[in-house]
Design a protein around this motif. Structure first.
Motif, PDB file in Angstrom:
ATOM      1  N   LYS A 341       0.982  -1.400   0.079  1.00  0.00           N
ATOM      2  CA  LYS A 341       0.183  -0.137   0.020  1.00  0.00           C
ATOM      3  C   LYS A 341       0.910   1.266  -0.015  1.00  0.00           C
ATOM      4  O   LYS A 341       2.022   1.468   0.754  1.00  0.00           O
ATOM      5  CB  LYS A 341      -0.812   0.116   1.297  1.00  0.00           C
ATOM      6  N   VAL A 342       0.851   2.110  -1.300  1.00  0.00           N
ATOM      7  CA  VAL A 342       1.647   3.325  -0.734  1.00  0.00           C
ATOM      8  C   VAL A 342       0.805   4.460  -0.148  1.00  0.00           C
ATOM      9  O   VAL A 342      -0.376   4.891  -0.139  1.00  0.00           O
ATOM     10  CB  VAL A 342       1.405   3.817  -2.472  1.00  0.00           C
ATOM     11  N   LYS A 343       1.529   4.868   0.858  1.00  0.00           N
ATOM     12  CA  LYS A 343       1.051   5.904   1.974  1.00  0.00           C
ATOM     13  C   LYS A 343       0.744   6.985   1.348  1.00  0.00           C
ATOM     14  O   LYS A 343       1.074   7.554   0.541  1.00  0.00           O
ATOM     15  CB  LYS A 343       2.236   6.063   2.848  1.00  0.00           C
ATOM     16  N   GLY A 344      -0.484   7.452   1.890  1.00  0.00           N
ATOM     17  CA  GLY A 344      -1.216   8.889   1.620  1.00  0.00           C
ATOM     18  C   GLY A 344      -1.781   8.753   0.277  1.00  0.00           C
ATOM     19  O   GLY A 344      -2.205   9.854  -0.312  1.00  0.00           O
ATOM     20  N   THR A 345      -2.095   7.498  -0.458  1.00  0.00           N
ATOM     21  CA  THR A 345      -3.057   7.586  -1.435  1.00  0.00           C
ATOM     22  C   THR A 345      -3.752   6.208  -1.837  1.00  0.00           C
ATOM     23  O   THR A 345      -3.834   5.412  -0.811  1.00  0.00           O
ATOM     24  CB  THR A 345      -1.771   7.119  -2.598  1.00  0.00           C
ATOM     25  N   ASN A 346      -4.362   6.043  -2.584  1.00  0.00           N
ATOM     26  CA  ASN A 346      -5.365   4.947  -2.880  1.00  0.00           C
ATOM     27  C   ASN A 346      -4.813   3.926  -3.806  1.00  0.00           C
ATOM     28  O   ASN A 346      -5.505   3.170  -4.322  1.00  0.00           O
ATOM     29  CB  ASN A 346      -6.713   5.330  -3.259  1.00  0.00           C
ATOM     30  N   GLN A 347      -3.501   4.024  -3.906  1.00  0.00           N
ATOM     31  CA  GLN A 347      -2.764   3.273  -4.718  1.00  0.00           C
ATOM     32  C   GLN A 347      -2.034   2.155  -4.068  1.00  0.00           C
ATOM     33  O   GLN A 347      -1.402   2.134  -3.018  1.00  0.00           O
ATOM     34  CB  GLN A 347      -1.540   4.121  -5.529  1.00  0.00           C
ATOM     35  N   TYR A 348      -1.813   1.046  -4.654  1.00  0.00           N
ATOM     36  CA  TYR A 348      -0.764  -0.145  -4.406  1.00  0.00           C
ATOM     37  C   TYR A 348       0.063  -0.608  -5.384  1.00  0.00           C
ATOM     38  O   TYR A 348      -0.179  -0.302  -6.612  1.00  0.00           O
ATOM     39  CB  TYR A 348      -1.706  -1.467  -4.343  1.00  0.00           C
ATOM     40  N   LEU A 349       1.359  -0.710  -5.029  1.00  0.00           N
ATOM     41  CA  LEU A 349       2.426  -1.061  -6.007  1.00  0.00           C
ATOM     42  C   LEU A 349       2.657  -2.685  -5.996  1.00  0.00           C
ATOM     43  O   LEU A 349       2.782  -3.269  -4.898  1.00  0.00           O
ATOM     44  CB  LEU A 349       3.621  -0.328  -5.471  1.00  0.00           C
ATOM     45  N   MET A 350       2.813  -3.237  -7.069  1.00  0.00           N
ATOM     46  CA  MET A 350       3.162  -4.497  -7.034  1.00  0.00           C
ATOM     47  C   MET A 350       4.409  -4.513  -7.741  1.00  0.00           C
ATOM     48  O   MET A 350       4.724  -3.984  -8.831  1.00  0.00           O
ATOM     49  CB  MET A 350       1.898  -5.522  -8.073  1.00  0.00           C
ATOM     50  N   LEU A 351       5.436  -5.452  -7.218  1.00  0.00           N
ATOM     51  CA  LEU A 351       6.846  -5.900  -7.906  1.00  0.00           C
ATOM     52  C   LEU A 351       6.634  -7.380  -8.294  1.00  0.00           C
ATOM     53  O   LEU A 351       6.084  -8.142  -7.337  1.00  0.00           O
ATOM     54  CB  LEU A 351       7.855  -5.629  -6.987  1.00  0.00           C
ATOM     55  N   ILE A 352       7.366  -7.720  -9.384  1.00  0.00           N
ATOM     56  CA  ILE A 352       7.474  -9.002  -9.719  1.00  0.00           C
ATOM     57  C   ILE A 352       8.779  -9.436 -10.267  1.00  0.00           C
ATOM     58  O   ILE A 352       9.116  -8.487 -11.130  1.00  0.00           O
ATOM     59  CB  ILE A 352       6.237  -9.728 -10.598  1.00  0.00           C
ATOM     60  N   GLU A 353       9.550 -10.271  -9.888  1.00  0.00           N
ATOM     61  CA  GLU A 353      10.927 -10.664 -10.484  1.00  0.00           C
ATOM     62  C   GLU A 353      10.775 -11.298 -11.806  1.00  0.00           C
ATOM     63  O   GLU A 353       9.881 -12.115 -12.037  1.00  0.00           O
ATOM     64  CB  GLU A 353      11.640 -11.629  -9.379  1.00  0.00           C
ATOM     65  N   ALA A 354      11.475 -10.881 -12.910  1.00  0.00           N
ATOM     66  CA  ALA A 354      11.764 -11.550 -13.958  1.00  0.00           C
ATOM     67  C   ALA A 354      13.019 -11.644 -14.201  1.00  0.00           C
ATOM     68  O   ALA A 354      14.011 -11.394 -13.553  1.00  0.00           O
ATOM     69  CB  ALA A 354      11.150 -10.476 -15.267  1.00  0.00           C
ATOM     70  N   ILE A 355      13.126 -12.590 -15.368  1.00  0.00           N
ATOM     71  CA  ILE A 355      14.488 -13.105 -15.759  1.00  0.00           C
ATOM     72  C   ILE A 355      14.795 -12.269 -17.461  1.00  0.00           C
ATOM     73  O   ILE A 355      13.906 -12.614 -18.161  1.00  0.00           O
ATOM     74  CB  ILE A 355      14.748 -14.449 -15.974  1.00  0.00           C
ATOM     75  N   GLY A 356      15.655 -11.567 -17.281  1.00  0.00           N
ATOM     76  CA  GLY A 356      16.012 -10.638 -18.545  1.00  0.00           C
ATOM     77  C   GLY A 356      16.371 -11.544 -19.887  1.00  0.00           C
ATOM     78  O   GLY A 356      17.093 -12.681 -19.693  1.00  0.00           O
ATOM     79  N   SER A 357      16.590 -10.824 -20.958  1.00  0.00           N
ATOM     80  CA  SER A 357      17.094 -11.460 -22.045  1.00  0.00           C
ATOM     81  C   SER A 357      18.631 -11.712 -21.994  1.00  0.00           C
ATOM     82  O   SER A 357      19.027 -12.647 -22.670  1.00  0.00           O
ATOM     83  CB  SER A 357      17.017 -10.535 -23.313  1.00  0.00           C
TER      84      SER A 357
END
Length: 456
Positions: A341-357
């Motif tokens: 949850k992003v403080k002071g906003t109605n926004q959520y942040l999602m992070l996902i790990e990837a494997i690059g090229s």
């Protein structure tokens, strides 16, 4: 129904300490009564103001022994004319009636007395070099970071030898100390480890405690996530065992106090079984809003899953498992999801790990206005990633080219997983770019990213 709140949203500042006991004295279909006791653990006060946030839509309708104001979820109670003086160790109390939603009435988790969080003790006066930043602002559309060197490395002992890696960290700041949980990997398999310290400069020297010495026990345990579940006044450690598992304690600083593993599911949900292919069910992650708790997991096959239960029923009843995100290129949606949850906003942040090229690990990001909502790409490409070797700087030669499984430094400790968007910091795993071999033998170490393009 009684809930004792020795509440825990500490900051590092020289200020009085306090303790709060919040008791729901009675409850009916659309209302409830509560009593709040406040103890001053710091210097004498001539007046006081206690603040907190309700998380389930509660509203105060009548209050005695104080003066109340409420704006949305934010509540402030000031002393009456006759109870403003509080000597060191002295207490006072007030009561109120209020309304609730009829399904969840959790104990508030962020009491503060005259602006100082009530941690049950005096707030520490020593300021760590890195603390939760606090503050509100906005997320940028692209990110820039600076990395420390490796801060935490394996510390084998007589019962835990030949450890190759410390990885998959989770971290909270509580009672003036950083509490870090991580996986260890060796030829013998995976284990969980815990360490704590007051300053990141001490992280490398801090003692490692292996959690197979607690009720968690031996066997495959990996990828921990730690948080304080305020409605139950318990710490939860979530981890993978081949199932989605958890243990609890009331004392995060006692590594032997964790309970035996319990499972969130009786077995792998059917939708995961049908889509996992040759992947693995990994990296469980729990986050709650005011009404529901959600459990996310990955399958190393291009799918992110989400189940849900109510806050009142947690940790039981997870159901409605569904695919939240998917990618035909499984490496672009690999594992290690974080949702905040992003403080002071109605926004959520999602992070996902990837494997690059290039075969290196990095993080993509998305945002949403609700945990159960639709996720919109934020910085999600190799050229504009959340965190990747191409947007991270190092002092001298880069010690890693992988930015892998980690955890954001949070603004608090509870189940809402709130972060400040100001000068964000991310504890991650990296390794020597020249290392090769079997995955479980790779030399992962923990380091800290600090955002360098904060909008705050």
């Amino acid at each position: 129904m009684v809930a004792l709140a020795l509440l825990t949203a500490p900051t590092a500042q020289a200020a009085p300490g306090c303790r709060v006991e919040y008791t729901v004295t009675n409850q009916w279909s659309n209302g409830f009564g509560a009593n709040v006791s406040v103890t001053n653990l710091g210097d004498p006060l001539t007046s006081w103001r206690l603040t907190w946030s309700f998380t389930a839509g509660q509203t105060i309708t009548q209050l005695w022994n104080g003066v109340v104001s409420q704006s949305g979820a934010q509540v402030a109670v000031s002393n009456a004319s006759y109870n403003g003086s509080l000597a060191t160790g002295a207490g006072t109390s007030f009561g109120f009636n209020g309304t609730w939603n009829g399904s969840a009435n959790p104990v508030p988790a962020d009491f503060a007395l005259n602006g100082t969080p009530c941690t049950g003790g005096s707030t520490p006066t020593a300021t760590p070099t890195v603390t939760p930043t606090g503050g509100t602002g906005t997320l940028p559309s692209s990110f820039r970071w600076h990395s420390s060197g490796a801060l935490i490395a394996p510390k084998p002992d007589a019962a835990h030898s030949n450890i190759a890696a410390v990885k998959d960290p989770s971290v909270v700041y509580h009672n003036g100390r950083w509490h870090v949980f991580a996986s260890t990997a060796s030829a013998a398999g995976y284990n969980l480890v815990y360490t704590n310290f007051t300053d990141w400069a001490q992280a490398g020297a801090a003692q490692h405690h292996y959690l197979d010495q607690s009720g968690i026990g031996t066997g495959y345990r990996a990828a921990p996530q730690v948080f304080y579940f305020a409605p139950q006044n318990k710490w939860y450690l979530v981890y993978q065992t081949g199932n989605a598992s958890y243990s609890t304690t009331t004392d995060i600083s006692n590594p032997r106090s964790w309970s035996a593993p319990q499972h969130f599911y009786s077995s792998m949900p059917d939708i995961i079984r049908q889509n996992i292919g040759s992947g693995y069910w990994v990296d469980m992650w729990v986050i709650c809003d005011s009404a529901k708790c959600y459990l996310f997991s990955s399958d190393d096959n291009g799918h992110l899953y989400r189940s849900e239960t109510t806050v009142a029923n947690f940790p039981n009843g997870f159901t409605n498992t569904q695919i939240v995100l998917q990618d035909s290129n499984k490496y672009r949606l690999w594992e290690a999801s974080n949702i905040y949850k992003v403080k002071g906003t109605n926004q959520y942040l999602m992070l996902i790990e990837a494997i690059g090229s290039d075969g290196r690990r990095y993080f993509r990001s998305w945002t949403s206005t609700g945990i159960g909502g639709t996720w919109t790409p934020l910085a999600d490409t190799e050229s504009n990633p959340f965190a990747r070797a191409n947007n991270v700087t190092f002092d001298g030669t880069a010690w890693t080219r992988d930015i892998s499984h980690g955890e954001m430094i949070r603004d608090g400790i509870d189940q809402t997983l709130t972060i400040s968007p100001c000068q964000m910091r991310y504890l991650y795993q990296g390794m020597d770019p020249n290392a090769t071999g079997e995955y479980n033998a790779l030399p992962w170490r923990l380091a800290l990213l600090t955002q360098t393009n904060s909008t705050c």
